[in-house]
Scaffold this active site. Sequence first.
Site, short mmCIF file in Angstrom:
data_model
loop_
_atom_site.label_atom_id
_atom_site.label_comp_id
_atom_site.label_asym_id
_atom_site.label_seq_id
_atom_site.Cartn_x
_atom_site.Cartn_y
_atom_site.Cartn_z
N GLU A 54 0.83 -1.21 0.00
CA GLU A 54 0.00 0.00 0.00
C GLU A 54 0.86 1.26 0.00
O GLU A 54 0.56 2.23 -0.69
CB GLU A 54 -0.93 0.01 1.23
CG GLU A 54 -1.95 -1.10 1.25
CD GLU A 54 -1.47 -2.35 1.99
OE1 GLU A 54 -2.34 -3.16 2.36
OE2 GLU A 54 -0.25 -2.53 2.19
N CYS A 86 -2.59 -3.47 6.94
CA CYS A 86 -2.15 -3.62 8.32
C CYS A 86 -2.41 -2.31 9.08
O CYS A 86 -2.76 -1.29 8.48
CB CYS A 86 -0.67 -3.99 8.37
SG CYS A 86 0.45 -2.67 7.83
#
Length: 128
Positions: A54, A86
Amino acid sequence: MRDTDRALVQAATAVSKLRCRSQHHTVASAARTADGRVFTGVNVQHATGGACAELVVIGTAATQGVTALETIVTVADRGREVVAPCDRCRQVLRDYFPQLRVVVGPMDALRVVPLGELPAETGSGSAG
């Protein structure tokens, strides 16, 4: 889910299958802007730490002058599963793109949720 969301999952899945073939790259992300541009990236694992997919996507988009992302998805296990960002990535994504939408769920029942509505992490997450 919109067709553009399905296409985003397909983009991340294609990158995951093609580029996530070692312990250094295990997760792929794809993000879309409101005008339809798609940016992809893979995680970078290293003994000293690493960068999640990401975060690589955010950097890739930034190199093209993008300051707003609309939707993101992260795919693991060579395209076999979609994983949620996460905790660290959720924080970065919230700080940069508070209105971001995230594709989550099992492959046969994917859904799109606002970033702020993701359930609390239980320790798994993208790990990438």
